[in-house]
Structures are given as structure tokens and as C-alpha cells.
Design a protein around this motif. Structure first.
Motif, PDB file in Angstrom:
ATOM      1  N   PHE A   1      14.624  -7.142   2.341  1.00 38.45           N
ATOM      2  CA  PHE A   1      13.849  -6.467   1.296  1.00 38.45           C
ATOM      3  C   PHE A   1      12.595  -5.812   1.881  1.00 38.45           C
ATOM      4  CE2 PHE A   1      10.484  -6.501  -1.924  1.00 38.45           C
ATOM      5  CZ  PHE A   1      11.059  -5.681  -2.876  1.00 38.45           C
ATOM      6  N   ILE A   2      11.852  -6.551   2.692  1.00 33.51           N
ATOM      7  CA  ILE A   2      10.620  -6.012   3.287  1.00 33.51           C
ATOM      8  C   ILE A   2      10.944  -4.817   4.190  1.00 33.51           C
ATOM      9  CG2 ILE A   2       8.700  -6.496   4.869  1.00 33.51           C
ATOM     10  CD1 ILE A   2       8.378  -7.768   2.095  1.00 33.51           C
ATOM     11  N   LYS A   3      11.983  -4.932   4.973  1.00 27.99           N
ATOM     12  CA  LYS A   3      12.359  -3.820   5.857  1.00 27.99           C
ATOM     13  C   LYS A   3      12.789  -2.594   5.051  1.00 27.99           C
ATOM     14  CE  LYS A   3      13.283  -6.539   9.932  1.00 27.99           C
ATOM     15  NZ  LYS A   3      14.244  -7.287  10.728  1.00 27.99           N
ATOM     16  N   SER A   4      13.449  -2.817   3.917  1.00 25.85           N
ATOM     17  CA  SER A   4      13.823  -1.670   3.075  1.00 25.85           C
ATOM     18  C   SER A   4      12.582  -1.024   2.463  1.00 25.85           C
ATOM     19  CB  SER A   4      14.825  -2.077   1.997  1.00 25.85           C
ATOM     20  OG  SER A   4      14.207  -2.836   0.982  1.00 25.85           O
ATOM     21  N   LEU A   5      11.596  -1.831   2.099  1.00 25.67           N
ATOM     22  CA  LEU A   5      10.332  -1.272   1.595  1.00 25.67           C
ATOM     23  C   LEU A   5       9.670  -0.414   2.666  1.00 25.67           C
ATOM     24  CD1 LEU A   5       8.429  -4.132  -0.321  1.00 25.67           C
ATOM     25  CD2 LEU A   5       9.429  -2.064  -1.295  1.00 25.67           C
ATOM     26  N   LEU A   6       9.614  -0.934   3.877  1.00 28.08           N
ATOM     27  CA  LEU A   6       8.923  -0.235   4.964  1.00 28.08           C
ATOM     28  C   LEU A   6       9.653   1.030   5.421  1.00 28.08           C
ATOM     29  CD1 LEU A   6       7.689  -3.330   6.967  1.00 28.08           C
ATOM     30  CD2 LEU A   6       6.286  -1.720   5.631  1.00 28.08           C
ATOM     31  N   ARG A   7      10.938   1.146   5.098  1.00 31.64           N
ATOM     32  CA  ARG A   7      11.687   2.371   5.408  1.00 31.64           C
ATOM     33  C   ARG A   7      11.366   3.495   4.418  1.00 31.64           C
ATOM     34  NH1 ARG A   7      15.887  -1.220   6.915  1.00 31.64           N
ATOM     35  NH2 ARG A   7      16.756  -1.190   4.828  1.00 31.64           N
ATOM     36  N   GLU A   8      10.798   3.139   3.269  1.00 30.49           N
ATOM     37  CA  GLU A   8      10.472   4.154   2.270  1.00 30.49           C
ATOM     38  C   GLU A   8       9.297   4.996   2.759  1.00 30.49           C
ATOM     39  OE1 GLU A   8      10.108   2.894  -1.780  1.00 30.49           O
ATOM     40  OE2 GLU A   8      11.528   1.248  -1.479  1.00 30.49           O
ATOM     41  N   PRO A   9       9.408   6.310   2.686  1.00 25.16           N
ATOM     42  CA  PRO A   9       8.336   7.177   3.197  1.00 25.16           C
ATOM     43  C   PRO A   9       7.010   7.028   2.441  1.00 25.16           C
ATOM     44  CG  PRO A   9      10.076   8.471   2.138  1.00 25.16           C
ATOM     45  CD  PRO A   9      10.552   7.056   2.191  1.00 25.16           C
ATOM     46  N   ASP A  10       7.053   6.569   1.189  1.00 21.23           N
ATOM     47  CA  ASP A  10       5.822   6.435   0.409  1.00 21.23           C
ATOM     48  C   ASP A  10       5.067   5.139   0.683  1.00 21.23           C
ATOM     49  OD1 ASP A  10       6.355   8.866  -0.805  1.00 21.23           O
ATOM     50  OD2 ASP A  10       7.376   7.952  -2.518  1.00 21.23           O
ATOM     51  N   VAL A  11       5.709   4.174   1.325  1.00 19.81           N
ATOM     52  CA  VAL A  11       5.077   2.876   1.586  1.00 19.81           C
ATOM     53  C   VAL A  11       4.379   2.918   2.943  1.00 19.81           C
ATOM     54  CG1 VAL A  11       5.501   0.416   1.995  1.00 19.81           C
ATOM     55  CG2 VAL A  11       6.721   1.610   0.159  1.00 19.81           C
ATOM     56  N   GLN A  12       3.076   2.626   2.925  1.00 17.32           N
ATOM     57  CA  GLN A  12       2.301   2.641   4.159  1.00 17.32           C
ATOM     58  C   GLN A  12       2.320   1.288   4.859  1.00 17.32           C
ATOM     59  OE1 GLN A  12      -1.456   4.075   2.597  1.00 17.32           O
ATOM     60  NE2 GLN A  12      -1.061   6.082   3.521  1.00 17.32           N
TER      61      GLN A  12
ATOM     62  N   ARG B   1       0.869  -1.176   0.000  1.00 17.33           N
ATOM     63  CA  ARG B   1       0.000   0.000   0.000  1.00 17.33           C
ATOM     64  C   ARG B   1       0.906   1.226   0.000  1.00 17.33           C
ATOM     65  NH1 ARG B   1      -4.064   0.396   4.568  1.00 17.33           N
ATOM     66  NH2 ARG B   1      -5.113  -1.215   3.403  1.00 17.33           N
ATOM     67  N   VAL B   2       0.638   2.121  -0.956  1.00 18.45           N
ATOM     68  CA  VAL B   2       1.477   3.308  -1.150  1.00 18.45           C
ATOM     69  C   VAL B   2       0.626   4.549  -0.901  1.00 18.45           C
ATOM     70  CG1 VAL B   2       2.894   4.538  -2.847  1.00 18.45           C
ATOM     71  CG2 VAL B   2       2.864   2.043  -2.852  1.00 18.45           C
ATOM     72  N   LYS B   3       1.243   5.607  -0.385  1.00 16.49           N
ATOM     73  CA  LYS B   3       0.539   6.872  -0.160  1.00 16.49           C
ATOM     74  C   LYS B   3      -0.083   7.362  -1.460  1.00 16.49           C
ATOM     75  CE  LYS B   3       3.318   8.513   3.676  1.00 16.49           C
ATOM     76  NZ  LYS B   3       4.322   9.474   4.118  1.00 16.49           N
ATOM     77  N   GLY B   4      -1.220   8.027  -1.342  1.00 16.69           N
ATOM     78  CA  GLY B   4      -1.932   8.549  -2.496  1.00 16.69           C
ATOM     79  C   GLY B   4      -1.108   9.506  -3.341  1.00 16.69           C
ATOM     80  N   GLY B   5      -1.231   9.358  -4.658  1.00 15.89           N
ATOM     81  CA  GLY B   5      -0.605  10.287  -5.588  1.00 15.89           C
ATOM     82  C   GLY B   5       0.840  10.002  -5.944  1.00 15.89           C
TER      83      GLY B   5
ATOM     84  N   GLU C   1       2.869   5.844  -9.067  1.00 17.73           N
ATOM     85  CA  GLU C   1       3.653   5.726 -10.301  1.00 17.73           C
ATOM     86  C   GLU C   1       5.138   5.994 -10.062  1.00 17.73           C
ATOM     87  OE1 GLU C   1       3.265   7.450 -14.781  1.00 17.73           O
ATOM     88  OE2 GLU C   1       1.444   7.402 -13.552  1.00 17.73           O
ATOM     89  N   ASN C   2       5.446   7.022  -9.278  1.00 19.14           N
ATOM     90  CA  ASN C   2       6.847   7.325  -8.954  1.00 19.14           C
ATOM     91  C   ASN C   2       7.482   6.197  -8.148  1.00 19.14           C
ATOM     92  OD1 ASN C   2       6.797   9.805 -10.249  1.00 19.14           O
ATOM     93  ND2 ASN C   2       6.192  10.895  -8.398  1.00 19.14           N
ATOM     94  N   TRP C   3       6.742   5.685  -7.166  1.00 25.76           N
ATOM     95  CA  TRP C   3       7.261   4.589  -6.350  1.00 25.76           C
ATOM     96  C   TRP C   3       7.525   3.357  -7.219  1.00 25.76           C
ATOM     97  CZ3 TRP C   3       5.305  -0.289  -5.384  1.00 25.76           C
ATOM     98  CH2 TRP C   3       6.025  -1.027  -4.438  1.00 25.76           C
ATOM     99  N   GLU C   4       6.593   3.036  -8.097  1.00 23.75           N
ATOM    100  CA  GLU C   4       6.778   1.880  -8.983  1.00 23.75           C
ATOM    101  C   GLU C   4       8.002   2.056  -9.873  1.00 23.75           C
ATOM    102  OE1 GLU C   4       2.234   0.220  -9.531  1.00 23.75           O
ATOM    103  OE2 GLU C   4       2.936   1.809 -10.864  1.00 23.75           O
ATOM    104  N   GLY C   5       8.196   3.249 -10.388  1.00 26.08           N
ATOM    105  CA  GLY C   5       9.349   3.515 -11.232  1.00 26.08           C
ATOM    106  C   GLY C   5      10.670   3.294 -10.504  1.00 26.08           C
ATOM    107  N   ARG C   6      10.702   3.618  -9.223  1.00 25.32           N
ATOM    108  CA  ARG C   6      11.921   3.426  -8.423  1.00 25.32           C
ATOM    109  C   ARG C   6      12.110   1.965  -8.003  1.00 25.32           C
ATOM    110  NH1 ARG C   6       9.633   7.578  -5.442  1.00 25.32           N
ATOM    111  NH2 ARG C   6       9.451   6.195  -3.648  1.00 25.32           N
ATOM    112  N   THR C   7      11.012   1.242  -7.862  1.00 24.54           N
ATOM    113  CA  THR C   7      11.064  -0.088  -7.243  1.00 24.54           C
ATOM    114  C   THR C   7      11.044  -1.242  -8.236  1.00 24.54           C
ATOM    115  OG1 THR C   7       9.858   0.892  -5.390  1.00 24.54           O
ATOM    116  CG2 THR C   7       9.970  -1.499  -5.443  1.00 24.54           C
ATOM    117  N   ALA C   8      10.429  -1.062  -9.375  1.00 21.87           N
ATOM    118  CA  ALA C   8      10.158  -2.173 -10.302  1.00 21.87           C
ATOM    119  C   ALA C   8      11.400  -2.941 -10.743  1.00 21.87           C
ATOM    120  CB  ALA C   8       9.406  -1.654 -11.529  1.00 21.87           C
TER     121      ALA C   8
END
Length: 160
Positions: A128-139, A82-86, A89-96
Motif C-alpha cells: 500500500f505504501i509503495k503504491s502511494l509513493l508511486r503516485e505522482p501527486d504524493v510527495q 504530503r501531497v503536491k499543492g493544488g 482534493e482530487n487525490w483524496e477523491g481517488r484514494t479515500a
């Protein structure tokens, strides 16, 4: 004609196209000569059909199918994110393009994206999961571990 005008065009294929795709799907190194012989058509016909299928985007690329488990990546996971609103697309571009992610999908429902990923072990998954959760855009994330792969065929031509 604009470059993207035919992007969503549905291409009608016939039995010869279908058989060519199926044969290449079985063995991507099969020669045009061998396909022509099997289908009882000319090599030129196979060549022209492959050019058409490639140009129209039906065949997107020629690539090996890799057995990741033979390289030590035995842990397959499905991760909901779950990613913060708006900012999806930016998060996917960085993560994909993270090395462990095989597939990323925008989805409806409780999560914004579903990732299919492979890891060598639970320690690598944990990092990997902990790195995702450290991202400010990931809820939040939700992870499922695959116990047994019943079917995995992303390049299937059986639906044609």
C-alpha cells in the motif's frame, strides 16, 4: 430554502433524544417498542424523534460495528501523506475509498492528510505504501504502526 442551507445548523437535543441515541448506540437493533418502554414514552414519540434525528443528519446511518481483527486485519496504521499543492482534493477523491482505509482527514501541519488504515500484515502495508509513493501527486508519507488500541469508538454518543 436551499438544500444545503441548514447543513451547518447545530441541533438542540433534549434528554429524551440523548437517551434514544445512547440506547441505539448500545444496540442498533433495539426496537422502538423496547426503547419506549425503557424511557417510559410512547412508541410514536420514539419514532418521531428518530425521524427528526435522521432527517437533521444527527444520525447519519445505521450500520454494524465490525471487528476487523476477527477478519484478519490485525495491523492498524496511521499514515501521514504530503501531497503536491493544488491537487489534495482530487487525490483524496481517488484514494479515500481504498479498501484498507477506514478514515481520512485533512490536517494542518507537516502533512496534508492523515489516514487510519488496517492491514492483514506488514507485506500488505508495504504494498500500500509503495503504491502511494508511486503516485505522482504524493510527495512523501510517514507511517506509524499502532501497538495497542486503548480506545477506538468512532460512533460514541458519550459526548452528548
Amino acid at each position: 430554502m436551499k438544500e444545503n442551507e441548514n447543513e451547518n445548523e447545530i441541533l438542540e437535543i433534549d434528554d429524551i433524544d440523548r437517551e434514544i441515541i445512547n440506547l441505539f448506540n448500545e444496540d442498533g437493533r433495539m426496537s422502538y417498542r423496547k426503547i419506549a418502554k425503557i424511557l417510559n414514552v410512547s412508541i410514536g414519540t420514539v419514532h418521531n424523534r428518530m425521524e427528526k434525528l435522521t432527517k437533521k443528519g444527527v444520525i447519519q446511518k445505521f450500520t454494524p460495528v465490525i471487528d476487523h481483527s476477527k477478519l484478519g486485519y490485525n495491523l492498524t496504521t496511521i499514515i501521514g501523506v504530503r501531497v503536491k499543492g493544488g491537487v489534495l482534493e482530487n487525490w483524496e477523491g481517488r484514494t479515500a475509498y481504498h479498501k484498507n482505509i477506514l478514515c481520512m482527514y485533512d490536517v494542518t501541519g507537516e502533512f496534508d492528510a492523515i489516514l487510519i488504515a488496517r492491514f492483514k500484515d506488514t507485506s500488505e502495508l508495504d504494498q500500500f505504501i509503495k503504491s502511494l509513493l508511486r503516485e505522482p501527486d504524493v510527495q512523501r508519507t510517514y507511517t506509524q504502526t499502532v501497538l495497542n488500541i486503548v480506545k477506538e469508538d468512532l460512533s460514541s454518543s458519550k459526548m452528548l
